[in-house]
Structure formats: C-alpha cells, structure tokens
Motif scaffolding. Sequence first.
Motif, PDB file in Angstrom:
ATOM      1  N   LEU A  55      30.741  67.701  34.362  1.00  0.00           N
ATOM      2  CA  LEU A  55      29.659  66.755  34.620  1.00  0.00           C
ATOM      3  C   LEU A  55      29.915  65.407  33.924  1.00  0.00           C
ATOM      4  CD1 LEU A  55      26.883  66.224  35.912  1.00  0.00           C
ATOM      5  CD2 LEU A  55      25.866  66.931  33.732  1.00  0.00           C
ATOM      6  N   THR A  56      30.382  65.443  32.703  1.00  0.00           N
ATOM      7  CA  THR A  56      30.581  64.189  31.957  1.00  0.00           C
ATOM      8  C   THR A  56      31.526  63.257  32.717  1.00  0.00           C
ATOM      9  OG1 THR A  56      30.158  65.328  29.878  1.00  0.00           O
ATOM     10  CG2 THR A  56      31.310  63.209  29.747  1.00  0.00           C
ATOM     11  N   LYS A  58      32.032  63.170  35.854  1.00  0.00           N
ATOM     12  CA  LYS A  58      31.344  62.643  37.048  1.00  0.00           C
ATOM     13  C   LYS A  58      30.415  61.497  36.698  1.00  0.00           C
ATOM     14  CE  LYS A  58      31.305  66.901  39.756  1.00  0.00           C
ATOM     15  NZ  LYS A  58      30.480  68.073  40.113  1.00  0.00           N
ATOM     16  N   THR A  59      29.694  61.630  35.578  1.00  0.00           N
ATOM     17  CA  THR A  59      28.765  60.549  35.230  1.00  0.00           C
ATOM     18  C   THR A  59      29.537  59.281  34.851  1.00  0.00           C
ATOM     19  OG1 THR A  59      28.552  61.369  32.933  1.00  0.00           O
ATOM     20  CG2 THR A  59      26.899  62.093  34.520  1.00  0.00           C
ATOM     21  N   ALA A  62      30.736  57.687  38.054  1.00  0.00           N
ATOM     22  CA  ALA A  62      29.637  57.039  38.778  1.00  0.00           C
ATOM     23  C   ALA A  62      29.316  55.675  38.160  1.00  0.00           C
ATOM     24  CB  ALA A  62      28.395  57.938  38.768  1.00  0.00           C
ATOM     25  N   GLU A 118      22.920  57.206  30.835  1.00  0.00           N
ATOM     26  CA  GLU A 118      23.251  58.049  31.990  1.00  0.00           C
ATOM     27  C   GLU A 118      24.602  58.743  31.904  1.00  0.00           C
ATOM     28  OE1 GLU A 118      22.494  55.849  35.636  1.00  0.00           O
ATOM     29  OE2 GLU A 118      20.618  55.077  34.829  1.00  0.00           O
ATOM     30  N   ALA A 119      25.290  58.610  30.778  1.00  0.00           N
ATOM     31  CA  ALA A 119      26.556  59.333  30.628  1.00  0.00           C
ATOM     32  C   ALA A 119      26.252  60.664  29.944  1.00  0.00           C
ATOM     33  CB  ALA A 119      27.542  58.513  29.793  1.00  0.00           C
ATOM     34  N   ALA A 120      26.842  61.740  30.441  1.00  0.00           N
ATOM     35  CA  ALA A 120      26.509  63.092  29.965  1.00  0.00           C
ATOM     36  C   ALA A 120      27.142  63.383  28.602  1.00  0.00           C
ATOM     37  CB  ALA A 120      26.931  64.121  31.003  1.00  0.00           C
TER      38      ALA A 120
ATOM     39  N   SER C  56      26.971  69.637  38.763  1.00  0.00           N
ATOM     40  CA  SER C  56      26.443  68.515  39.534  1.00  0.00           C
ATOM     41  C   SER C  56      24.941  68.399  39.331  1.00  0.00           C
ATOM     42  CB  SER C  56      26.713  68.712  41.031  1.00  0.00           C
ATOM     43  OG  SER C  56      28.081  68.520  41.308  1.00  0.00           O
TER      44      SER C  56
END
Lengths: 148, 148, 79, 79
Positions: A55-56, A58-59, A62, A118-120, C56
Amino acid sequence: MIRLEAEPFDAGVELASFAASAPGAGAIASFVGLVRCESGGRDVSGLELQHYPGLTEKTLAAIAADARARFELTSLVIVHRYGAMEPGEPIVFVAAAAAHRRAAFDAVDYMMDLLKTEAAFWKREHGPQGPRWIEARAADLDDRARWG
Amino acid sequence: MIRLEAEPFDAGVELASFAASAPGAGAIASFVGLVRCESGGRDVSGLELQHYPGLTEKTLAAIAADARARFELTSLVIVHRYGAMEPGEPIVFVAAAAAHRRAAFDAVDYMMDLLKTEAAFWKREHGPQGPRWIEARAADLDDRARWG
Amino acid sequence: MATIHFLGRLQDAVGTSALTVALPGGVRDAESLRAWLGRDHPALREPSVRIAVNSSLHPGNAPLAEGDEIAFLPPMSGG
Amino acid sequence: MATIHFLGRLQDAVGTSALTVALPGGVRDAESLRAWLGRDHPALREPSVRIAVNSSLHPGNAPLAEGDEIAFLPPMSGG
C-alpha cells in the motif's frame, strides 16, 4: 522516480543524482525532512516510521502522479525512509525539475502536503517520556486543503 | 552563508554541506537554477552573468538578511555564480533550514524572487542569433510584488 | 481465513499487529468486519480509520473473500 | 577624476564598460552626472537605470566627490 529506503540516505547525493538525470531543466526545487530532537515540547530520541508494504508504494506513486498531472515538470523524485531513525537523519527527500521555478516550487510544496496526510506511514516518537504515535498536525491538514 | 563563485559548483555537495551545518532543523528547502539551452524560443549556447564586485555582495547580503528577518530560519545559504556558464551548469543554489517546512519553503521562494529582481547581476545570453542582454521577466516582477 | 493487520496506534489498541481469523458467516465485507471487531476494539470504529483490502484502498465498502489480506489504517502521516 | 562603470546593456549603449573622467564643475551629484552623460547616451536617462556611488546604492541623489567610483546600473537580474 520513487524509492522506499530502510537505511539512511544522503540528501546531497540524491540531489546530485536527480540533477544529473534532469537535463534541460532550468529549475530544481527540493525538500529534505529530518528527524528533530524535539517535538511539541518533548525530547525525541528516535522516530519510527511504520509502513505497509504494497500500500505504501501505491500511495507514493499516486502522489507523484498527481504532481506530474498538476504541474509542468520535466521530472520528479521521492525518496522516503521507513523503520527506525535517529535525530538528524533524513526522513524524506522530494525534488521536482521544471523549465521555470514556479512549477518546481509548487510541485515540491504539493508533494510534501500530500505526503504528510496521504502517504501510508505511521509515526511513533520515542523519548524519555515513552513512545507515542503522532498523526498529521492541524497545520498539515490545512496545508493539504489549500490544493482542493 | 553567502558565496560568489567564478567556477561551476555541485548543488549536491552544497546541499550536503548545508545540511551538515544545520543541526536541529526539521526542514530544508532548496533551489537550484540552471542554464537552459533554450530561452524565449531562441537556442542558448551560453550565459554570461556580469557582476559588480562590492555591490553584488551587498545586494546578496541584504537579501539574506531580509529572509532571516522575515522567516523563522535556523540557517540559510546562497551560492551564486558569475562569469561565463554553459547550458546545464548551475547558476544559483539557495537553501533554508527551519524547524518546520513552511518557513523553509517560503524563505527559498522569497530569496529567489529577490535574486531575480534585486541582486546585482546582469545577464547576457549567447547563441546562434548573437548575444543579447536579458532582464527580469514580467513574471519575476509579479512574483517579487507578492511579498510587499 | 483472513489476515488482518493493525497499523500505527491501532496495534496498541488491539494489542497485536496482525491476526489470522476465520471470518464469521455474516462478515462478507469490510464494514461488517469493522462492526464485528469493533465490539471488542472500539478504536476500529472511528470514522478516520480506513480499511485496505489486499493492499488497496477502495471507495465505499469492499467485499471480502477467503484469503484476503485486510488492514485497519489510522490517519496516515509520512514526510 | 572619477571612475564611471557601465553595467549590463549600458556598456553596449555607451560603448565602453568604464571611463575615467574629470567631472565638470557643475557635476557635483549623481543626477547631474546622469544629465551630463545622458546628453550623449540617452540610455543613461532611463528611470530604471540606477546609480551606485562607491559600490553603494543611495536613496535619492548622492553627492559626488573627487575619486569616487560611480556605476550606472540597468535593472538587475540574478538567480
């Protein structure tokens, strides 16, 4: 370019290598976030950044994609630490290259606001008063809100 | 810290040495301005920055002092080239260190706006169409006006 | 079976950073999982806590399937 | 005698980057120097051109003395 790093990095080396890979740019803005030895009046002996693999990344991707879409950049980089860090160590390095400085400044400012909210990652400060989890400051949320 | 340099410098080395001399800071914002190979639709083969020894140092010192007075910084640096430069070479490196990122960002932004309009340099671009003196763009004057 | 991770302060609130559990028959989506675990661990019910499924973040309520990796995430803060 | 520098595009307009001249008796301050030289070199009369005396910018009209170093400066642009 995005990198997650378990070990300390050297912001100067990051900037040099980013600049070398940004031919044609007239402007490179960058930011380094470092572990402070004080936070909200408490002594800090160390900072722990928990991340969530999968997830990290991906954030971060993004956030980079948002910045690329919003500003006229020739390139950008995010280097982010995770794990245990000591005061004075860099946590994050962000840089943006552009033809002119306004886009480069704004992109770095924007990416930092998004990273803060917004960063995990989840932060725990360590110190003489014991560990405590810390979340985004009200100022961080206000900064984030500026961009809509 | 302010330096006028006749020879090319390495922005990464500058950032590393600035960071090493900024203990306790949580945020370091920086900017590198580079010679572009294009300007207003014209090819640029080189940039010449004329300075006026004695006065140029004073204008740089005044800009640094303004930034220190206006923002809560722990330290700042301006490294500025003069003389003949080639495309891709750095012209200027500016960095500011602070407890929190807003002051560091704003100080670098402010110093660049002042450097573009109030630092005693005069620029001449060289290229296939011959040399031409260039002055601050309208956008630079607008940027400067933001700070009052 | 499903693996459930608790990030940041939620690992203190729940007392572990991960669980492997058999989901009860009535728990077929992220929000019903939240309600089920939230009875014992009220921190999971906070509106700011988001739920990731297989690394996700989905808008709305994500369906859950056997073998999913689920994570409860308090507000994020990098940089 | 006074040394007068012309910076940036003014060195093209005047045709030299520096002059050493004996100031006429009526030229005792920066603005009268500007008027005197400006007859031959109108670029020096532009309001955006500033005059430094001994490497300092003075607000208003600076007095001139024997041996001063004077510079005519078009708008500056660093960075």
